[in-house]
Write a protein that holds these residues in place. Structure first.
Motif, PDB file in Angstrom:
ATOM      1  N   LYS A  75      -3.641  -7.042  -5.322  1.00 35.23           N
ATOM      2  CA  LYS A  75      -2.554  -6.210  -5.841  1.00 35.23           C
ATOM      3  C   LYS A  75      -2.809  -5.724  -7.269  1.00 35.23           C
ATOM      4  O   LYS A  75      -1.978  -5.041  -7.845  1.00 35.23           O
ATOM      5  CB  LYS A  75      -1.234  -6.979  -5.772  1.00 35.23           C
ATOM      6  N   GLN A 109      -1.099  -6.916   4.043  1.00 37.46           N
ATOM      7  CA  GLN A 109      -0.482  -6.347   2.851  1.00 37.46           C
ATOM      8  C   GLN A 109      -1.116  -5.020   2.435  1.00 37.46           C
ATOM      9  O   GLN A 109      -1.290  -4.745   1.247  1.00 37.46           O
ATOM     10  CB  GLN A 109      -0.506  -7.344   1.692  1.00 37.46           C
ATOM     11  N   SER A 110      -1.474  -4.198   3.427  1.00 38.34           N
ATOM     12  CA  SER A 110      -1.978  -2.864   3.124  1.00 38.34           C
ATOM     13  C   SER A 110      -0.908  -2.107   2.338  1.00 38.34           C
ATOM     14  O   SER A 110       0.281  -2.367   2.494  1.00 38.34           O
ATOM     15  CB  SER A 110      -2.292  -2.114   4.418  1.00 38.34           C
ATOM     16  N   TYR A 111      -1.336  -1.188   1.483  1.00 39.17           N
ATOM     17  CA  TYR A 111      -0.355  -0.466   0.671  1.00 39.17           C
ATOM     18  C   TYR A 111      -0.888   0.873   0.187  1.00 39.17           C
ATOM     19  O   TYR A 111      -2.082   1.143   0.227  1.00 39.17           O
ATOM     20  CB  TYR A 111       0.090  -1.308  -0.524  1.00 39.17           C
ATOM     21  N   CYS A 113      -0.433   3.214  -3.391  1.00 37.91           N
ATOM     22  CA  CYS A 113       0.107   3.259  -4.749  1.00 37.91           C
ATOM     23  C   CYS A 113      -0.185   4.626  -5.352  1.00 37.91           C
ATOM     24  O   CYS A 113      -1.096   5.335  -4.917  1.00 37.91           O
ATOM     25  CB  CYS A 113      -0.428   2.122  -5.616  1.00 37.91           C
ATOM     26  N   PHE A 119       3.615   0.839  -6.497  1.00 38.34           N
ATOM     27  CA  PHE A 119       3.540   0.702  -5.046  1.00 38.34           C
ATOM     28  C   PHE A 119       4.557   1.626  -4.390  1.00 38.34           C
ATOM     29  O   PHE A 119       5.731   1.633  -4.763  1.00 38.34           O
ATOM     30  CB  PHE A 119       3.789  -0.754  -4.627  1.00 38.34           C
ATOM     31  N   GLN A 122       4.290  -0.822   1.418  1.00 38.22           N
ATOM     32  CA  GLN A 122       3.430  -1.989   1.609  1.00 38.22           C
ATOM     33  C   GLN A 122       3.717  -2.635   2.950  1.00 38.22           C
ATOM     34  O   GLN A 122       4.874  -2.755   3.349  1.00 38.22           O
ATOM     35  CB  GLN A 122       3.660  -3.013   0.492  1.00 38.22           C
ATOM     36  N   ILE A 131       1.299   1.893   8.083  1.00 35.14           N
ATOM     37  CA  ILE A 131       1.986   2.084   6.810  1.00 35.14           C
ATOM     38  C   ILE A 131       1.867   3.558   6.437  1.00 35.14           C
ATOM     39  O   ILE A 131       0.760   4.110   6.418  1.00 35.14           O
ATOM     40  CB  ILE A 131       1.351   1.220   5.692  1.00 35.14           C
TER      41      ILE A 131
END
Length: 164
Positions: A75, A109-111, A113, A119, A122, A131
């Motif tokens: 992160k 926890q792919s996201y 930003c 972010f 997520q 996502i």
């Protein structure tokens, strides 16, 4: 922004034969074999910056990383690239376990930003999910005008880095 879709730039890291970055249109993809704040992390700055300087508006970084010390860094690293290069990042990590290797749990926890490192969307730690996020591409220009990392670059001062 960016070059013609038929042009593909390929970067292969000299240390790791599996590291590849490429750029198509306004999107870049990074496939970095290692993670963490060490030489491998430092080596991914150059292609990440190169993609941004070549006009990438979003960089996708697919990963297959298991839980441990890297989960915390997950992160930090990609939002840092988003800020340093004023582009969007799509960070992708798988979930679950993979037999027969059983090397640990992939923590998902792919996201996405934005260029400010915030972010936008997520995924969960343990579910396979799609996502999506709405990306305001005007934010790239806005951030580059305010945080003028590209304008104030002085590549002529980087010579010492190439001698290490």
């Amino acid at each position: 922004m960016g070059r013609a879709l038929d042009e593909i730039d390929v970067f292969r890291d000299v240390r790791l034969a599996n590291d590849v970055e490429f750029f198509v249109g306004g999107a870049g993809v990074g496939c970095l074999d290692q993670t963490g704040f060490d030489e491998s992390w430092q080596s991914c700055h150059r292609p990440a910056r190169e993609l941004g300087l070549n006009g990438a508006e979003i960089v996708f970084n697919p990963s297959a990383t298991v839980a441990g010390l890297s989960e915390y860094l997950w992160k930090l690293e990609q939002p840092a690239h988003a800020v340093a290069n004023a582009y969007f990042v799509g960070a992708i990590n798988r979930v679950g376990y993979e037999a027969p290797w059983n090397i640990g749990e992939f923590y998902g926890q792919s996201y996405f930003c934005d260029p400010r490192g915030q972010f936008l969307a997520q995924g969960s730690r343990d579910k396979t999910e799609l996502i999506t996020a709405e990306l305001d591409l005007d934010k790239i220009r806005e951030v580059r005008n305010v945080w003028q990392f590209y304008r104030d670059r002085r590549p002529e001062t980087y010579e010492g880095l190439t001698k290490l």
